[in-house]
Design an enzyme around this catalytic site. Sequence first.
Site, PDB file in Angstrom:
ATOM      1  CE  LYS A   1      -2.267   3.612   1.461  1.00  0.00           C
ATOM      2  NZ  LYS A   1      -1.825   4.260   2.071  1.00  0.00           N
TER       3      LYS A   1
ATOM      4  CG  ASP B   1      -7.371   3.133   2.092  1.00  0.00           C
ATOM      5  OD1 ASP B   1      -7.524   2.992   1.364  1.00  0.00           O
ATOM      6  OD2 ASP B   1      -7.375   4.387   2.812  1.00  0.00           O
TER       7      ASP B   1
END
Length: 274
Positions: A210, A231
């Site tokens: 991420k 996310d």
Amino acid sequence: MTAKITDAKTIEVYDRSQFDVDAIMHSGQVFRYFEREGGYRLIVGKNCANIFKSENKIIIKSNDSAYFWNYFDLETDYNAIKRELSVFDKIRPSMDAGGGIRILRSDFVEIVISFIISANNNIKRFTKTLNLLAERYGDRLENGSYAFPSLEQLLAITESEYKTLGCGYRSAYLVKAAKQLAETDRQKLAELPNDLLRKKLSEICGVGPKVCACVMLFCGDFHRLDVAPVDTWIGKALNQLTDIERTALLSHKYAGIAQQYMFYRFQYLHMELE
DNA sequence: TGCCAGGTGCTGG
DNA sequence: CCAGCACATGGC
């Protein structure tokens, strides 16, 4: 014309359909901004811009017009990008809400450090940490604001000092990451294709899939618009799409921008995808 | 108050 | 390679 440089310290932006300063600030790619009467003060690295909203244009007063012209990606026509993304029905509401967002060309070191701190954290809390980091270890600017610490300044920060800033268990990652950044040639990285760049960035401590995607998308040296960070928020939003829609969206050449519109609508405006 | 946050590193299988 | 787990700490 979207915008023009009026002088060395002034940029005027005319096309607000592709420059919504409120949406840009709240789109989760920049954190060290301060709301003020009629606009914002924004600190990026050691640069500072005061942004004012007037009825027919936005005025950016800064120490360096050329820097912020590049930072706000003002050469790019985001309305053309939105036209390409509009093939996705379920993106349109997000574009209506956040169509004035632009992908900022942020500083490499600042982005890596900021997003390591962002991990498993909430925006309000880690923004405080970032400002405290700047106030304690960054240079004081003429106007009283504080620059983000340089790499040299970061290298001098110890694990226990990071803990007093509220970095928690990420403190050890930050010490290690700073050392790794000092060994990194970002110009060299910028030449790499996505898969190799992803592999190299992932070697940095605290950088997983991420954070890596955020660095690839938000760092001005890379500006990989096809990379979409996923996310917890975007994960929930993507769950509202079918598998086919999700795959098509994530593999689009502007997936990163689409994701940004969705993040703004979902995370900041607290609105459903459609 | 307990769950959550722009997740990642580590470990055991 | 992958599932499961620990992790600091404030916001809400």
